[in-house]
Design an enzyme around this catalytic site. Structure first.
Site, PDB file in Angstrom:
ATOM      1  N   LYS A 104       0.858  -1.193   0.000  1.00 64.32           N
ATOM      2  CA  LYS A 104       0.000   0.000   0.000  1.00 64.32           C
ATOM      3  C   LYS A 104       0.888   1.234   0.000  1.00 64.32           C
ATOM      4  CE  LYS A 104      -4.260   1.260   2.418  1.00 64.32           C
ATOM      5  NZ  LYS A 104      -5.009   1.040   3.662  1.00 64.32           N
TER       6      LYS A 104
HETATM    7  O1  G3P Z   1      -9.252   2.251   4.619  1.00 62.94           O
HETATM    8  C1  G3P Z   1      -9.127   3.555   5.065  1.00 62.94           C
HETATM    9  C2  G3P Z   1      -9.703   3.681   6.408  1.00 62.94           C
HETATM   10  O2  G3P Z   1      -8.944   2.999   7.367  1.00 62.94           O
HETATM   11  C3  G3P Z   1     -10.001   5.056   6.820  1.00 62.94           C
HETATM   12  O3  G3P Z   1     -11.208   4.966   7.453  1.00 62.94           O
HETATM   13  O4  G3P Z   1     -13.002   5.695   8.926  1.00 62.94           O
HETATM   14  O5  G3P Z   1     -10.612   6.336   9.414  1.00 62.94           O
HETATM   15  O6  G3P Z   1     -11.833   7.366   7.528  1.00 62.94           O
HETATM   16  P1  G3P Z   1     -11.683   6.171   8.389  1.00 62.94           P
END
Ligand code: G3P
Length: 218
Positions: A87
């Site tokens: 990634k």
């Molecule tokens: O895959 C990306 C994710 O981990 C971010 O999610 O909810 O932190 O915006 P969030």
């Protein structure tokens, strides 16, 4: 549509895998930190433990932000297991690194994507996956799902192989609308996947079936 779970928690990964619907795992430095994983050896061991649970597609994020070190770190991550997808953040050196990884057959997931332009760059560099963050766009009053639809159209226009991996998926409606739009993959927390099970008519219908069965059978 593939389901990835967005966590570094082994118990949650196992639970999603046991449900029989899991196609992969995405992690990021924040999710690894949440599990208290620190130090290169521990990080590598943790990725290996994740790979031992699932069948394929474990995204492991590089910390480096310059080309040489992204390549070095990505190659080390890729060596952990054939299931690893490296990634890489959507930055200039990241795009260059994705191109190099792609030419060497190392799968990549281009992360932190927030615009169609960034998604075009990721695809042209040969990313295996592009990760637009829906929820974080919604957080700033931009329409995350609209971006998924835009990328879907652009990738279809030109036959790009890069798979759209909708990320920062916060609830079931995000997931369902991603499926309607034609996202190739969604990654989300375990509770979003298990919430798909819920419907009050399923609960009341099952209760009635069991009660009627009991009336006759005791
Ligand atoms: O895959 C990306 C994710 O981990 C971010 O999610 O909810 O932190 O915006 P969030």
């Amino acid at each position: 549509m593939k389901f990835f779970i967005d966590t570094a928690n082994l118990k949650e990964i196992q639970e999603a895998y046991d449900l029989g619907v899991l196609d992969g795992v995405t992690t990021n430095p924040s999710l690894m930190a949440k599990e208290g994983i620190k130090g290169d050896a521990n990080v590598r061991a943790h990725y290996k433990a994740i790979c031992n649970i699932v069948d394929n597609n474990v995204s492991a994020e590089v910390i480096a932000t310059d080309f040489e070190n992204i390549i070095k770190e990505g190659k080390e991550l890729a060596k952990i297991d054939d299931k690893i997808v490296v990634k890489v953040p959507m930055i200039k050196d990241g795009v260059k690194a994705i191109k190099k990884f792609s030419s060497e057959g190392i799968r990549t997931n281009c992360t932190l994507v927030f615009s169609a332009g960034q998604a075009i760059l990721a695809a042209k560099a040969g990313a295996s996956y592009v990760s637009p963050f829906i929820g974080r766009l919604d957080d700033i009053s931009q329409d995350g799902l609209e971006l998924i639809a835009q990328i879907r159209q652009i990738y279809d226009n030109y036959g790009f192989d890069t798979e759209i991996l909708s990320a920062s998926v916060r609830h079931t409606m995000h997931l369902i609308q991603c499926a309607e739009i034609g996202s190739d993959v969604v990654t989300c927390p375990l509770n979003v996947i298990t919430s798909l099970l819920n419907h009050p008519l399923t609960d009341s219908g099952l209760a009635k079936f069991l009660a009627d069965h009991k009336k006759v059978n005791g």
